[in-house]
Design a protein around this motif. Structure first.
Motif, PDB file in Angstrom:
ATOM      1  N   SER A 171       0.848  -1.190   0.000  1.00 29.63           N
ATOM      2  CA  SER A 171       0.000   0.000   0.000  1.00 29.63           C
ATOM      3  C   SER A 171       0.890   1.248   0.000  1.00 29.63           C
ATOM      4  CB  SER A 171      -0.947  -0.020   1.206  1.00 29.63           C
ATOM      5  OG  SER A 171      -0.208   0.019   2.411  1.00 29.63           O
ATOM      6  N   SER A 172       0.505   2.272   0.711  1.00 28.22           N
ATOM      7  CA  SER A 172       1.211   3.555   0.668  1.00 28.22           C
ATOM      8  C   SER A 172       2.468   3.599   1.522  1.00 28.22           C
ATOM      9  CB  SER A 172       0.272   4.667   1.124  1.00 28.22           C
ATOM     10  OG  SER A 172      -0.012   4.515   2.505  1.00 28.22           O
ATOM     11  N   GLY A 173       2.658   2.636   2.408  1.00 33.41           N
ATOM     12  CA  GLY A 173       3.813   2.650   3.296  1.00 33.41           C
ATOM     13  C   GLY A 173       3.514   3.270   4.647  1.00 33.41           C
ATOM     14  N   LEU A 174       2.269   3.687   4.869  1.00 34.86           N
ATOM     15  CA  LEU A 174       1.876   4.285   6.137  1.00 34.86           C
ATOM     16  C   LEU A 174       2.189   3.324   7.285  1.00 34.86           C
ATOM     17  CD1 LEU A 174       0.507   6.754   7.425  1.00 34.86           C
ATOM     18  CD2 LEU A 174      -1.661   5.539   7.212  1.00 34.86           C
TER      19      LEU A 174
ATOM     20  N   ASP B   9       9.346  11.442  -8.826  1.00 42.97           N
ATOM     21  CA  ASP B   9       7.923  11.467  -9.172  1.00 42.97           C
ATOM     22  C   ASP B   9       7.249  10.108  -8.982  1.00 42.97           C
ATOM     23  OD1 ASP B   9       7.867  14.155  -9.835  1.00 42.97           O
ATOM     24  OD2 ASP B   9       8.337  13.783 -11.952  1.00 42.97           O
ATOM     25  N   TYR B  10       7.970   9.018  -9.213  1.00 39.51           N
ATOM     26  CA  TYR B  10       7.385   7.677  -9.207  1.00 39.51           C
ATOM     27  C   TYR B  10       7.042   7.189  -7.801  1.00 39.51           C
ATOM     28  CZ  TYR B  10       6.850   2.677  -9.936  1.00 39.51           C
ATOM     29  OH  TYR B  10       6.368   1.397  -9.939  1.00 39.51           O
ATOM     30  N   TYR B  11       7.956   7.351  -6.853  1.00 34.74           N
ATOM     31  CA  TYR B  11       7.778   6.801  -5.511  1.00 34.74           C
ATOM     32  C   TYR B  11       6.994   7.738  -4.600  1.00 34.74           C
ATOM     33  CZ  TYR B  11      11.108   3.092  -6.531  1.00 34.74           C
ATOM     34  OH  TYR B  11      11.724   2.007  -7.068  1.00 34.74           O
ATOM     35  N   ASN B  12       6.294   7.126  -3.632  1.00 36.01           N
ATOM     36  CA  ASN B  12       5.624   7.914  -2.590  1.00 36.01           C
ATOM     37  C   ASN B  12       6.663   8.650  -1.765  1.00 36.01           C
ATOM     38  OD1 ASN B  12       3.091   6.996  -3.272  1.00 36.01           O
ATOM     39  ND2 ASN B  12       3.046   5.409  -1.714  1.00 36.01           N
ATOM     40  N   ARG B  13       6.213   9.739  -1.142  1.00 32.60           N
ATOM     41  CA  ARG B  13       7.055  10.497  -0.221  1.00 32.60           C
ATOM     42  C   ARG B  13       6.260  10.725   1.051  1.00 32.60           C
ATOM     43  NH1 ARG B  13       7.247  11.807  -5.148  1.00 32.60           N
ATOM     44  NH2 ARG B  13       5.589  13.344  -5.077  1.00 32.60           N
ATOM     45  N   PRO B  14       6.941  10.756   2.185  1.00 31.77           N
ATOM     46  CA  PRO B  14       6.202  10.991   3.428  1.00 31.77           C
ATOM     47  C   PRO B  14       5.712  12.434   3.518  1.00 31.77           C
ATOM     48  CG  PRO B  14       8.558  10.933   3.863  1.00 31.77           C
ATOM     49  CD  PRO B  14       8.374  10.561   2.416  1.00 31.77           C
ATOM     50  N   ALA B  15       4.515  12.603   4.045  1.00 37.03           N
ATOM     51  CA  ALA B  15       3.976  13.935   4.295  1.00 37.03           C
ATOM     52  C   ALA B  15       4.276  14.347   5.730  1.00 37.03           C
ATOM     53  CB  ALA B  15       2.470  13.959   4.054  1.00 37.03           C
TER      54      ALA B  15
END
Length: 131
Positions: A56-59, A90-96
Motif C-alpha cells: 500500500s502507501s507505506g503508512l 515522481d514515481y515513488y511515494n514520499r512521506p507527508a
C-alpha cells in the motif's frame, strides 16, 4: 536519507554528522539486484533510497538507526523521497509527515512539504539518545 546532527554549524559538513552503527526497519524493497535497504539512509549518498516493501502507501513503515554511542542530537536532516533522479522522485511515494522517536522517550512530529529539498528540523530541545 536521514542525518543526525550533534552540533549546529552554519554549513553542512561531515564533521557534525553523528555516526550510525546499524539500522533495522519494518521492511525494505528489492528490485532484481538493486536493494533499497534501510542502510541507504545513512550511507552518505543521495543516489539510493530506503524503500519499504509495502503493497500500500507505506503508512506505518519505520526505520531505527542505532548510534555508535549515546549522543546529544540537536537537529535531524531529512531528504524525503527517492533522490536518484526526477523520474524516481515522481514515481515513488514520499512521506507527508514523520514521527521521530529517540531512545530517551522523546518524540517529535515533522510535517514535510512535497518538495525535493532537504528539511533541517531543529529539535525543540536537544536529546541524549542511542537510537
Amino acid at each position: 536519507m536521514l542525518i543526525l546532527v550533534g552540533s549546529l554549524l552554519s554549513s553542512f559538513s561531515m564533521a557534525d554528522v553523528l555516526p550510525v552503527s546499524s539500522s533495522t526497519s519494518s521492511s525494505w524493497f528489492m528490485d532484481g539486484d538493486d536493494t533499497y535497504e534501510d542502510k541507504n539512509l545513512y550511507d552518505g549518498t543521495v543516489g539510493k533510497a530506503w524503500v519499504e516493501n509495502d503493497t500500500s502507501s507505506g503508512l506505518g513503515s519505520w526505520v531505527e538507526l542505532k548510534l555508535e554511542a549515546e549522543q546529544k542530537v540537536e537537529e535531524v536532516r531529512i531528504l524525503p523521497g527517492n533522490w536518484y533522479s526526477f523520474n524516481e522522485w515522481d514515481y515513488y511515494n514520499r512521506p507527508a509527515e514523520i514521527e521521530i522517536a529517540f531512545s530517551d522517550g522523546t518524540k517529535e512530529t515533522v510535517k514535510l512539504s512535497d518538495a525535493k529539498i532537504m528539511v533541517a528540523h531543529k529539535l525543540s530541545k536537544p536529546v541524549k539518545t542511542s537510537s
